[in-house]
Design a protein around this motif. Structure first.
Motif, mmCIF file in Angstrom:
data_model
loop_
_atom_site.group_PDB
_atom_site.id
_atom_site.type_symbol
_atom_site.label_atom_id
_atom_site.label_comp_id
_atom_site.label_asym_id
_atom_site.label_seq_id
_atom_site.Cartn_x
_atom_site.Cartn_y
_atom_site.Cartn_z
ATOM 1 N N GLY A 1 13.644 -45.743 -12.047
ATOM 2 C CA GLY A 1 14.492 -45.503 -10.888
ATOM 3 C C GLY A 1 14.323 -46.574 -9.830
ATOM 4 O O GLY A 1 13.449 -47.436 -9.926
ATOM 5 N N TYR A 2 15.185 -46.518 -8.816
ATOM 6 C CA TYR A 2 15.095 -47.452 -7.690
ATOM 7 C C TYR A 2 15.273 -46.681 -6.394
ATOM 8 O O TYR A 2 15.639 -45.505 -6.382
ATOM 9 C CB TYR A 2 16.144 -48.567 -7.823
ATOM 10 N N ILE B 1 25.686 -41.956 -7.394
ATOM 11 C CA ILE B 1 25.261 -41.217 -8.587
ATOM 12 C C ILE B 1 26.187 -41.532 -9.762
ATOM 13 O O ILE B 1 25.732 -41.716 -10.902
ATOM 14 C CB ILE B 1 25.221 -39.708 -8.292
ATOM 15 N N GLU B 2 27.488 -41.594 -9.500
ATOM 16 C CA GLU B 2 28.436 -41.930 -10.563
ATOM 17 C C GLU B 2 28.146 -43.323 -11.126
ATOM 18 O O GLU B 2 28.179 -43.541 -12.346
ATOM 19 C CB GLU B 2 29.875 -41.850 -10.040
ATOM 20 N N TRP B 3 27.877 -44.289 -10.242
ATOM 21 C CA TRP B 3 27.556 -45.647 -10.692
ATOM 22 C C TRP B 3 26.272 -45.628 -11.525
ATOM 23 O O TRP B 3 26.191 -46.279 -12.578
ATOM 24 C CB TRP B 3 27.396 -46.572 -9.491
ATOM 25 N N ARG C 1 18.937 -42.790 -14.142
ATOM 26 C CA ARG C 1 18.966 -41.357 -13.839
ATOM 27 C C ARG C 1 17.786 -40.914 -12.988
ATOM 28 O O ARG C 1 17.310 -39.788 -13.107
ATOM 29 C CB ARG C 1 19.035 -40.574 -15.148
ATOM 30 N N PHE C 2 17.353 -41.807 -12.121
ATOM 31 C CA PHE C 2 16.229 -41.508 -11.233
ATOM 32 C C PHE C 2 16.417 -42.353 -9.979
ATOM 33 O O PHE C 2 16.586 -43.567 -10.057
ATOM 34 C CB PHE C 2 14.915 -41.839 -11.943
ATOM 35 N N MET C 3 16.441 -41.710 -8.803
ATOM 36 C CA MET C 3 16.692 -42.446 -7.563
ATOM 37 C C MET C 3 16.019 -41.764 -6.384
ATOM 38 O O MET C 3 15.893 -40.537 -6.338
ATOM 39 C CB MET C 3 18.196 -42.561 -7.292
ATOM 40 N N ARG C 4 15.595 -42.572 -5.438
ATOM 41 C CA ARG C 4 15.057 -42.074 -4.170
ATOM 42 C C ARG C 4 16.155 -42.088 -3.122
ATOM 43 O O ARG C 4 16.821 -43.107 -2.903
ATOM 44 C CB ARG C 4 13.897 -42.959 -3.702
ATOM 45 N N LEU D 1 16.367 -36.727 -8.134
ATOM 46 C CA LEU D 1 16.437 -37.266 -6.774
ATOM 47 C C LEU D 1 15.171 -36.880 -6.020
ATOM 48 O O LEU D 1 14.783 -35.712 -6.028
ATOM 49 C CB LEU D 1 17.676 -36.718 -6.046
ATOM 50 N N THR D 2 14.539 -37.863 -5.383
ATOM 51 C CA THR D 2 13.331 -37.618 -4.596
ATOM 52 C C THR D 2 13.482 -38.285 -3.232
ATOM 53 O O THR D 2 14.446 -39.010 -2.982
ATOM 54 C CB THR D 2 12.085 -38.175 -5.304
#
Length: 485
Positions: free
Chosen positions: A124-125, A176-178, A185-188, A227-228
């Motif tokens: 994720g990024y 999220i779509e991008w 499938r992992f993002m802050r 999502l975090t």
């Protein structure tokens, strides 16, 4: 029309030209007045149009008669029509020429050295998608960290600020779509999603944005995205100042509310650092433990996660509290390299940390970044590189790994290409910078004279915990406190 009347009107026009040379009635209009005016001199004087501001008039097209002139086969205009048209024509503003959109540049993407791994978890990024943020034209940019200063809140009102949060939530759907199209499938989520929501004076509830937040959570759940959040460096539960602790709790409550309104499950954790040591690390740890035990709400406790940092608290410092209070520990490889735990290798730390995650029913996660090429000093080594060239050694096969790199999603896509983790859409790739500096640039205001800046070095960061993330201060150690107006 009687000859006497015609002469009177003619004299009146001549007198008006002599006394008011600025009326600028053209010859065609004057002829209309002479030919058709049936007003007395007094009435003619009243009907004279008021002086108009000087404006640039367009030249009439060729072969088109000037208004007010006599044209064969056309009906004569009345005086009022001629005057009205003369005034209207003089007020037409010139059309602005639209600037042509620049064509999309053609990027040259070099090949990368291929490597092998058994890792099959998610990468994720953090916070920002550089491709969407740099969309052209400017009004088509997509990001979820629109913010402002307190002076702007005072000027525009709280509803204006809340609208920024609504725009951020809307753009989160597009991000999220991008991510789904590009197998990320992992993002802050940015902590600035809702500007000043936790502020003591200007804070506000997120109830007004419940519908948009629910859409974000539903979309993430449908695609299986995690999502975090990572509340900022000023969130310090071990501070000796009660005002700082209260502000930290408000910040955590804001993040918990945001995740709850999204309907995010227990995997949506909130990561914070231990903070400063304030001259007595043991006392600071005791204060932190007391706040977690007795002052945090249940919803905050359910999502709270601690992380080792590069200056104040290594993993060995935090593991006892984490184990006792069942607070998971996120292991950061880069921070452990700069601030290692004596006689406790990364593999042992990960094993203990993952056991706490397992007890809590939360999927484990870790953080990874690399120092920039050529970095030597501690300040240089703390800075995150633009991209990562490797996955960390000892990485478990099934783990969510947050890549903390300056190029955000591009760093993830590079690792996909290096290790063959997922197919990559070529149009989503961007080349890396040809020259990478070794300094930490940090967040800088566009107007330095408005920035609330102060000097901070490693010794002060050790005391306060401010500027310990590696990307909050510049090469001179100058910190921009974005929380100030």
């Amino acid at each position: 029309m009687a000859s006497g009347t015609r002469d009177t009107v003619s004299v009146t026009v001549q007198e008006r030209r002599t006394l008011r040379p600025r009326a600028r009635i053209d010859e065609g209009l004057a002829r209309v007045l002479e030919d058709e005016s049936d007003l007395t001199p007094l009435e003619d004087e009243v009907e004279t149009p008021k002086k108009q501001p000087r404006t640039r008039r367009k030249a009439p097209p060729k072969n088109v008669p000037v208004q007010g002139s006599k044209t064969p086969g056309t009906r004569k205009r009345t005086t009022s029509q001629a005057v009205e048209n003369a005034v209207t024509d003089s007020e037409v503003p010139p059309k602005k020429r639209k600037r042509a959109c620049k064509p999309e540049p053609v990027y040259i993407i070099p090949d990368l050295e291929k490597k092998v791994t058994t890792f099959r978890g998610r990468l994720g990024y953090a916070c920002l998608n550089t491709v969407l943020r740099n969309n052209k034209p400017e009004n088509e940019t997509i990001f979820c960290s629109r913010t402002c200063r307190i002076n702007t809140i005072k000027k525009n009102g709280i509803d204006w600020v809340k609208d920024l949060g609504r725009q951020n939530a809307e753009d989160m759907l597009k991000i999220i779509e991008w991510n789904e199209r590009n197998n990320i499938r992992f993002m802050r989520i940015s902590s600035e999603m809702f500007p000043y929501a936790s502020h003591e004076t200007y804070g506000y509830s997120l109830e007004y944005c419940t519908a948009f937040l629910a859409q974000v959570g539903a979309l993430a759940k449908r695609y299986g995205h995690r999502l975090t959040t990572h509340p900022g460096q000023f969130t310090q539960l071990g501070s000796p100042r009660e005002s700082v602790v209260r502000a930290s709790i408000r910040e955590l409550e804001y993040h918990a509310e945001m995740l709850d309104r999204m309907g995010i499950d227990q995997d949506g954790v909130m990561i914070i650092h231990g903070g400063g040591v304030y001259g007595d690390k043991a006392a600071a740890l005791a204060r932190m433990k007391n706040v977690i035990q007795h002052k945090l709400s249940a919803r905050v406790r359910a999502r709270l996660v601690l992380e080792n940092d590069e200056l104040c608290y290594n993993a060995a410092d935090l593991l006892p509290i984490c184990t006792e209070l069942a607070v998971p520990l996120v292991f950061d490889y880069h921070h452990d390299m700069l601030n290692p735990s004596p006689e406790l290798p990364p593999s042992a730390i990960i094993a203990q940390a993952n056991e706490i995650f397992r007890r809590r029913g939360i999927r484990p996660k870790q953080h990874y970044s690399e120092p920039r090429t050529g970095a030597v000093s501690i300040m240089e080594l703390r800075a995150h590189s633009d991209r990562c060239q490797n996955l960390p050694e000892g990485l478990p096969d099934d783990m969510d790994l947050m890549i903390e790199a300056k190029d955000k999603e591009q760093a993830v896509l590079d690792l996909y290409r290096i290790y063959g983790l997922h197919p990559v859409i070529h149009a989503s790739l961007r080349p890396s910078a040809t020259r990478q500096t070794k300094e930490t640039k940090g967040r800088k205001s566009a107007r330095k004279n408005r920035s609330q800046k102060r000097k901070i070095d490693d010794s002060e960061a050790l005391e306060t915990g401010i500027g310990i993330e590696g990307d909050e201060v510049d090469e001179r150690g100058t910190l921009v406190d974005a929380s100030q107006p």
